[in-house]
Scaffold this motif. Sequence first.
Motif, PDB file in Angstrom:
ATOM      1  N   LEU A   1     -14.755  25.433  18.485  1.00 13.40           N
ATOM      2  CA  LEU A   1     -15.701  25.090  17.423  1.00 13.40           C
ATOM      3  C   LEU A   1     -15.384  25.795  16.101  1.00 13.40           C
ATOM      4  O   LEU A   1     -16.037  25.533  15.083  1.00 13.40           O
ATOM      5  CB  LEU A   1     -17.129  25.438  17.866  1.00 13.40           C
ATOM      6  CG  LEU A   1     -17.651  24.567  19.028  1.00 13.40           C
ATOM      7  CD1 LEU A   1     -18.902  25.190  19.645  1.00 13.40           C
ATOM      8  CD2 LEU A   1     -17.955  23.141  18.526  1.00 13.40           C
ATOM      9  N   ALA A   2     -14.365  26.650  16.098  1.00 13.09           N
ATOM     10  CA  ALA A   2     -14.060  27.444  14.896  1.00 13.09           C
ATOM     11  C   ALA A   2     -13.904  26.600  13.623  1.00 13.09           C
ATOM     12  O   ALA A   2     -14.376  27.005  12.561  1.00 13.09           O
ATOM     13  CB  ALA A   2     -12.830  28.316  15.143  1.00 13.09           C
ATOM     14  N   PRO A   3     -13.278  25.415  13.693  1.00 14.47           N
ATOM     15  CA  PRO A   3     -13.116  24.656  12.438  1.00 14.47           C
ATOM     16  C   PRO A   3     -14.428  24.103  11.886  1.00 14.47           C
ATOM     17  O   PRO A   3     -14.449  23.593  10.761  1.00 14.47           O
ATOM     18  CB  PRO A   3     -12.195  23.491  12.837  1.00 14.47           C
ATOM     19  CG  PRO A   3     -11.547  23.910  14.115  1.00 14.47           C
ATOM     20  CD  PRO A   3     -12.553  24.781  14.805  1.00 14.47           C
TER      21      PRO A   3
ATOM     22  N   ASN B   1      -8.098  29.608   7.947  1.00 12.20           N
ATOM     23  CA  ASN B   1      -8.718  30.932   7.860  1.00 12.20           C
ATOM     24  C   ASN B   1      -8.412  31.770   9.106  1.00 12.20           C
ATOM     25  O   ASN B   1      -7.747  31.321  10.042  1.00 12.20           O
ATOM     26  CB  ASN B   1     -10.230  30.801   7.602  1.00 12.20           C
ATOM     27  CG  ASN B   1     -10.964  30.238   8.797  1.00 12.20           C
ATOM     28  OD1 ASN B   1     -10.689  30.585   9.951  1.00 12.20           O
ATOM     29  ND2 ASN B   1     -11.925  29.368   8.531  1.00 12.20           N
ATOM     30  N   ALA B   2      -8.938  32.974   9.119  1.00 14.93           N
ATOM     31  CA  ALA B   2      -8.589  33.931  10.167  1.00 14.93           C
ATOM     32  C   ALA B   2      -9.037  33.480  11.546  1.00 14.93           C
ATOM     33  O   ALA B   2      -8.559  33.990  12.557  1.00 14.93           O
ATOM     34  CB  ALA B   2      -9.212  35.286   9.834  1.00 14.93           C
ATOM     35  N   TYR B   3      -9.984  32.560  11.607  1.00 14.90           N
ATOM     36  CA  TYR B   3     -10.506  32.126  12.904  1.00 14.90           C
ATOM     37  C   TYR B   3      -9.715  30.963  13.489  1.00 14.90           C
ATOM     38  O   TYR B   3      -9.945  30.547  14.606  1.00 14.90           O
ATOM     39  CB  TYR B   3     -11.976  31.725  12.767  1.00 14.90           C
ATOM     40  CG  TYR B   3     -12.828  32.864  12.262  1.00 14.90           C
ATOM     41  CD1 TYR B   3     -13.269  33.860  13.132  1.00 14.90           C
ATOM     42  CD2 TYR B   3     -13.173  32.945  10.912  1.00 14.90           C
ATOM     43  CE1 TYR B   3     -14.038  34.912  12.669  1.00 14.90           C
ATOM     44  CE2 TYR B   3     -13.951  33.999  10.448  1.00 14.90           C
ATOM     45  CZ  TYR B   3     -14.377  34.981  11.325  1.00 14.90           C
ATOM     46  OH  TYR B   3     -15.133  36.014  10.874  1.00 14.90           O
ATOM     47  N   LEU B   4      -8.812  30.397  12.699  1.00 16.03           N
ATOM     48  CA  LEU B   4      -8.055  29.236  13.165  1.00 16.03           C
ATOM     49  C   LEU B   4      -6.630  29.648  13.500  1.00 16.03           C
ATOM     50  O   LEU B   4      -6.073  30.571  12.913  1.00 16.03           O
ATOM     51  CB  LEU B   4      -8.042  28.161  12.075  1.00 16.03           C
ATOM     52  CG  LEU B   4      -9.410  27.646  11.627  1.00 16.03           C
ATOM     53  CD1 LEU B   4      -9.255  26.468  10.669  1.00 16.03           C
ATOM     54  CD2 LEU B   4     -10.262  27.243  12.815  1.00 16.03           C
ATOM     55  N   ASP B   5      -6.035  28.925  14.454  1.00 13.02           N
ATOM     56  CA  ASP B   5      -4.655  29.192  14.832  1.00 13.02           C
ATOM     57  C   ASP B   5      -3.983  27.872  15.171  1.00 13.02           C
ATOM     58  O   ASP B   5      -4.525  26.802  14.918  1.00 13.02           O
ATOM     59  CB  ASP B   5      -4.600  30.193  15.999  1.00 13.02           C
ATOM     60  CG  ASP B   5      -5.348  29.681  17.226  1.00 13.02           C
ATOM     61  OD1 ASP B   5      -5.365  28.442  17.450  1.00 13.02           O
ATOM     62  OD2 ASP B   5      -5.922  30.497  17.965  1.00 13.02           O
TER      63      ASP B   5
ATOM     64  N   GLU C   1     -13.342  16.606   7.488  1.00 11.31           N
ATOM     65  CA  GLU C   1     -12.045  16.377   6.843  1.00 11.31           C
ATOM     66  C   GLU C   1     -11.096  17.531   7.195  1.00 11.31           C
ATOM     67  O   GLU C   1     -11.491  18.699   7.123  1.00 11.31           O
ATOM     68  CB  GLU C   1     -12.299  16.348   5.317  1.00 11.31           C
ATOM     69  CG  GLU C   1     -11.182  15.801   4.473  1.00 11.31           C
ATOM     70  CD  GLU C   1     -10.990  14.291   4.622  1.00 11.31           C
ATOM     71  OE1 GLU C   1     -11.953  13.596   5.018  1.00 11.31           O
ATOM     72  OE2 GLU C   1      -9.863  13.822   4.372  1.00 11.31           O
ATOM     73  N   GLY C   2      -9.909  17.202   7.618  1.00 12.46           N
ATOM     74  CA  GLY C   2      -8.918  18.259   7.837  1.00 12.46           C
ATOM     75  C   GLY C   2      -8.959  18.894   9.209  1.00 12.46           C
ATOM     76  O   GLY C   2      -8.236  19.860   9.479  1.00 12.46           O
TER      77      GLY C   2
END
Lengths: 431, 431
Positions: free
Chosen positions: B266-268, B2-6, B406-407
């Motif tokens: 902590l984004a994920p 999502n937009a918060y992950l890179d 998960e993931g």
Amino acid sequence: MNAYLDATHDPALRSWVESANAPCSDFPIQNLPFGRFRLAGETAWRLGVAIGDQVLDLRAAGLVDHADMNQLMQATPQERRALRLALSDGLREGSSQRTAFEAALVAQSAVELGLPCEVGDYTDFYVGIHHATEVGRQFRPENPLLPNYKWVPIGYHGRASTLLPSGTAFRRPLGQVKAPDAAQPVLAPTAKLDLELELGIFVGRPNALGEPVRMQDAEAHVFGITLFNDWSSRDVQGWEYQPLGPFLSKNFASTVSPWMVTLEALAPFRLPFERPAGDVRPLPYLDSAENRERGAIGIQMEVVLQTERMAQAGHAGDVISRSNFSEAAYWTVAQLVTHHTVNGCALRAGDLFGTGTLSGPEKHQAGSLLEMTTGGKNPITLSNGERRAFLEDGDTIVLRAYCEREGARRIGFGECRGTVLPSLQMQGEAA
Amino acid sequence: MNAYLDATHDPALRSWVESANAPCSDFPIQNLPFGRFRLAGETAWRLGVAIGDQVLDLRAAGLVDHADMNQLMQATPQERRALRLALSDGLREGSSQRTAFEAALVAQSAVELGLPCEVGDYTDFYVGIHHATEVGRQFRPENPLLPNYKWVPIGYHGRASTLLPSGTAFRRPLGQVKAPDAAQPVLAPTAKLDLELELGIFVGRPNALGEPVRMQDAEAHVFGITLFNDWSSRDVQGWEYQPLGPFLSKNFASTVSPWMVTLEALAPFRLPFERPAGDVRPLPYLDSAENRERGAIGIQMEVVLQTERMAQAGHAGDVISRSNFSEAAYWTVAQLVTHHTVNGCALRAGDLFGTGTLSGPEKHQAGSLLEMTTGGKNPITLSNGERRAFLEDGDTIVLRAYCEREGARRIGFGECRGTVLPSLQMQGEAA
């Protein structure tokens, strides 16, 4: 002259700074309070001592080699007395240091006065028993003074980041308020903005974590006293304060006067401290012979309210209350220090204790509008016909205090001033 | 994604610091938490990022040109993401900067870890609704959860001077306590010393006095999260806390873990935040679509108790409670920031919010012994047969926390450790 007084307290002593000799000057040579100031365009604070309408720059006068008030405040009582003596010697009429000191003087009107030091932690106490009783009556009619009051010097922590130097205006805060008959609260500008007449007690010498300070050592940890206005939002307070105490109703702004009047300067105004007949005695850790003999300090205080209309008319405002520290306070400065540290809590130089609101027993001695107007039910009428239940936008509150007695030079605390600005309007952003 | 992950969150990413790749390391390359450390003999703190069992010295690695964590914490979200990317790039397997970064690594076991920054003001909230309900039941059986709880994120100010870095032992505090059937209180070592399982939320970007922070901007003002143990004295608390809240029952010691896990890391683990069906909705200023979609954070927490006997036997201690931030908390991080500033209160970089005790609804999820033992009435039995109603001298409490799903790569918070020493005996000094 008792053991606590020395040549610096001699009421006949005069300064070559002529304004210090005016009978009503807050800052005669017997006072010598400490504060921080800066000149136009400067960002760093300088250390100063008020003398008449001037400030003596301590570093420029060669009395300190730094500009860190918190470091200065850690001095031992001996070092503090030595510095006071050096100041008194240099500023007295006929001093050989006059030329050197004169070069270190600046007019107070030409400087910006800041908070007197960097405040690490700020604690607000609740030593005003008349205040505690009247506020208790309004919040808990069945139980005004709680059973712990005469045993525990009640206190709670406040916020250091919103301590404001005298003269700072602040916005009326928004907050959650709930009318007694409303189904739910709303966010609104507070409608019950109040002042609180307090003194500020500044910690000097720190204690180590885990090491309580005993009564006999307590005052060695106190540097000086200022005026303190703990602005309060009564409608927010009533809704938020259970069960953990006041929070947003208090932490939007508290105003501190610029000059710390030292315990040394206050020595001539010490008074016996005895509880009313029939009251319980404090527990032994909060009791000492010295505290009973001279634990109290006779400080006269007053609250001035100047409305915007008064200001526009060039009217300095009405004195709406007069009170006295020694009559209002159920606990002494030493008891606050000892209680605060009995659990091993570490105090640091620059920590601030508010005394709590210092009301006398009568309405005209009340340190808050909450008490003066009985929760807003009986507004006061001002000299120009305006009425106030609580503070309105544009109102300015000025606190003043002084000590005087036969045989001693009167000393003053300067002023603690703040003005209420209209609130910001905040949009809800539910989406 | 999502937009918060890179790319820095990629679970497949590995570091050339081999210990960071161990499956149970708290500090894999996806975490990169910030803290302060110093080497033997040093007095000044250095800025570091934990990676595996090492610390990267940020200045030595050329990533910052100062050693002031509070300055670093004021970075904008864009600057923070850029620094995180630079750290991730330099520490990943195959990085061209490996040689330069390797020279800036120190083993965690070789350094002293301090408080992660200078804390100006510390606020303790009360977001744990199961905790508030159970404690309320014990202090006010008739009225466990007060009417304001679901409207107001209840909070109060604490003391910054007694925040202790993990690993610090502290003395059992003395305090005034009064048995229900006693005529008067006594000064005594607390007999009801407790822990509180909390998270610490560190403010990064400040807001100006008088300028509330809206929900959509709130997380930009938060730098990171630590573990937090707000040690509490329940007998002192019960006697002192009316009407202004806890004071000496809390301010003798609070322990902070060394590593601030950033909101970026902590984004994920963000989760939807919805109130239970039938509950009131928060007022609009505390509500936003983003907060409902991802306001919560799934953080698993545990409390370990190691008695002195266990320590002597080489036993690491018992896990006495497991809880989860997203299940325990009735308010989100963003709501705390917005509520704290709605009255214009100024937050500064380095300010700390405690969440309040994060208990689940069951006894084995309780974040305090007060809840676990129902006020001491039902002591817990440990694996070696010892029993505890409250903490005894020599007891060590270790808090731990981690995020996993998960993931995503599991990340951890390190540990928050403190040990209870016997109390000082204090003589009364009445004269």
